[in-house]
Design an enzyme around this catalytic site. Structure first.
Site, mmCIF file in Angstrom:
data_model
loop_
_atom_site.group_PDB
_atom_site.id
_atom_site.type_symbol
_atom_site.label_atom_id
_atom_site.label_comp_id
_atom_site.label_asym_id
_atom_site.label_seq_id
_atom_site.Cartn_x
_atom_site.Cartn_y
_atom_site.Cartn_z
ATOM 1 N N ASP A 94 -5.568 0.959 13.860
ATOM 2 C CA ASP A 94 -4.748 -0.248 13.826
ATOM 3 C C ASP A 94 -4.747 -1.009 15.147
ATOM 4 O OD1 ASP A 94 -4.068 0.079 11.199
ATOM 5 O OD2 ASP A 94 -2.122 0.987 11.575
ATOM 6 N N ARG B 287 0.818 -1.211 0.000
ATOM 7 C CA ARG B 287 0.000 0.000 0.000
ATOM 8 C C ARG B 287 0.855 1.266 0.000
ATOM 9 N NH1 ARG B 287 -5.192 1.463 -1.153
ATOM 10 N NH2 ARG B 287 -5.658 3.448 -0.166
ATOM 11 N N ASP C 60 -3.734 -4.596 2.876
ATOM 12 C CA ASP C 60 -4.738 -5.380 3.566
ATOM 13 C C ASP C 60 -6.123 -5.201 2.954
ATOM 14 O OD1 ASP C 60 -3.053 -6.458 5.464
ATOM 15 O OD2 ASP C 60 -3.236 -4.735 6.793
#
Length: 434
Positions: free
Chosen positions: A319, A97, A121
């Site tokens: 996160d 990413r 992800d």
């Protein structure tokens, strides 16, 4: 595909050092493209996503010298822009990413950039509009090749501009900031992300000769300069790892000391875990977690159920919601976990339910966790890591569970956590890579 075999129920003890911050590394490494002079970076985490980005930079023409296990010198004095047209670049760019953050530096210094749609992800929609709209305001022209899912951008000369970001995107702010430091005139970025990662990037750019003010706020002002020079930079410890270790200690009833945490940079992370009932002591820059047989969730003043949600900085980083959720499964009390930013990040809870956790998945964004006060331990099962953060949450669950767990697809965990099995085994865990 590698797996972890985890024998749960062991109490851990000892000191553990967090790795360098992954999310900071992805920005800082892209910033080396802004100068032809050497840039030395230390506390670089040895993890899959960072190593892939270093490989991409090397193939783009950056000279990379490894000075120590966690220290590299980069010199981007002979960049091969033709590499952006290669199949290998497409494969590399789609693998991580963070590769999108090469666009701003390349545009600023060379007037062109290309980028395949980046991977990462599968945690929900992660649009790139903030990046591209901001760069267009600086004068870039974008083209999106729909069949090939490929972005290209050109700019004869970037010019400073005022912009109000539609979202306080960390990577979007970083990309625009790196472009603006070499733009002509003044750039004002309002609703900028102000995470420690962006602050670190801003300070590094200033050491290179940039003129960035407003660091730590959501209003950044950048006076463009003609060129940047080299510098040295040391990355922060990874706040996500630190939070993960706090939750792990509580779940396993362990006594551990997390070393060199740079506590002032952790924001609400310690407070959030303290509200889950976890005791901790701040010893200088270390966090000591005593062994706890039980921990009790706090409530609001009126006695209503605690709600833990993510938010832009200085709110809790998204996160760590996976870790907070799994930690709550063995607390005394009930918690509502509200994942506001990503719509697919709570879908790992079905694995926790299979392990015996009491969780109601209200919708894609909210889960109610009824803690079991360590009266009914989780049980080991076979499961698959869906993404980096859910993967480490499942690892924490397995470490606390009775019996053996198998976690498949641990390459996902390796993308964000450096030698996690080796470091936890040194504390007394039983994790075997199979």
């Amino acid at each position: 595909m590698a797996s972890f075999e985890v024998i749960g129920g062991n109490k851990l003890k000892g000191d553990i050092y967090p790795q360098g911050a992954k999310n900071e590394a992805l920005q800082i490494l892209c910033a080396v493209l802004l100068t032809a002079e050497p840039v030395t970076i230390s506390n670089v985490p040895d993890i899959r996503d960072v190593n892939k980005l270093i490989e991409l930079l090397r193939d783009l023409g950056v000279k990379v010298t490894r000075k120590a296990p966690d220290t590299y010198t980069f010199q981007a004095d002979d960049i091969n822009l033709d590499y952006l047209n290669s199949d290998q670049f497409v494969e590399q760019g789609r693998a991580i990413r963070g590769s999108v953050m090469i666009v701003g530096p390349l545009l600023a210094r060379f007037g062109e950039a290309k980028m395949p749609k980046p991977g990462g992800d599968k945690i929900g929609r992660r649009r790139l509009d903030t990046h591209f709209i901001g760069l267009e305001k600086l004068g870039a022209k974008f083209n999106y090749d729909t069949p090939d899912v490929f972005y290209s951008a050109t700019a004869d000369r970037l010019h400073g501009a005022y912009m109000l970001l539609d979202e306080a995107s960390v990577t979007g702010t970083a990309n625009i900031l790196m472009a603006a430091v070499l733009a002509e005139g003044t750039t004002t970025i309002y609703n900028a992300a102000c995470e420690p990662y962006v602050q670190q990037l801003s300070r590094m750019l200033n050491r290179m000769g940039a003129k960035v003010s407003g660091i730590g706020s959501n209003l950044l002002v950048i006076e463009g300069v003609e060129k940047l020079g080299g510098t040295e930079h040391r990355m922060l410890p990874d706040m996500i790892e630190i939070g993960s270790f706090i939750g792990m200690a509580a779940m396993t009833g362990s006594e551990i000391t997390i070393k060199d945490c740079q506590i002032p940079e952790l924001g609400l992370i310690p407070d959030t875990f303290q509200r889950l009932g976890i005791k901790m002591e701040f010893r200088g820059d270390d966090i000591f977690i005593p062994a706890q047989d039980r921990y009790e969730v706090d409530t609001y003043i009126d006695g209503s159920i605690l709600n833990i949600s993510d938010h832009t900085w200085p709110g809790l980083t998204p996160d760590l919601l996976s870790v907070a959720l799994v930690t709550a499964t063995q607390a005394k009390g009930t918690v509502l976990i509200h994942q506001k930013m990503f719509e697919s990040r709570l879908f790992f809870v079905d694995k926790l339910i299979d392990m015996g956790a009491q969780i109601i998945l209200c919708d894609p964004h909210r889960a109610t966790v009824i803690g079991q006060n360590k009266q009914i331990p989780l049980r080991g099962i076979r499961m698959t890591s869906p993404d980096i953060r859910a993967g480490v949450a499942l690892l924490i669950a397995a470490l606390s569970a009775e019996g053996k767990s198998i976690i498949d697809n641990v390459e996902q965990i390796d993308r964000g956590y450096q030698n996690i099995d080796g470091r936890l085994n040194a504390l007394g865990a039983q994790i075997r890579r199979i």
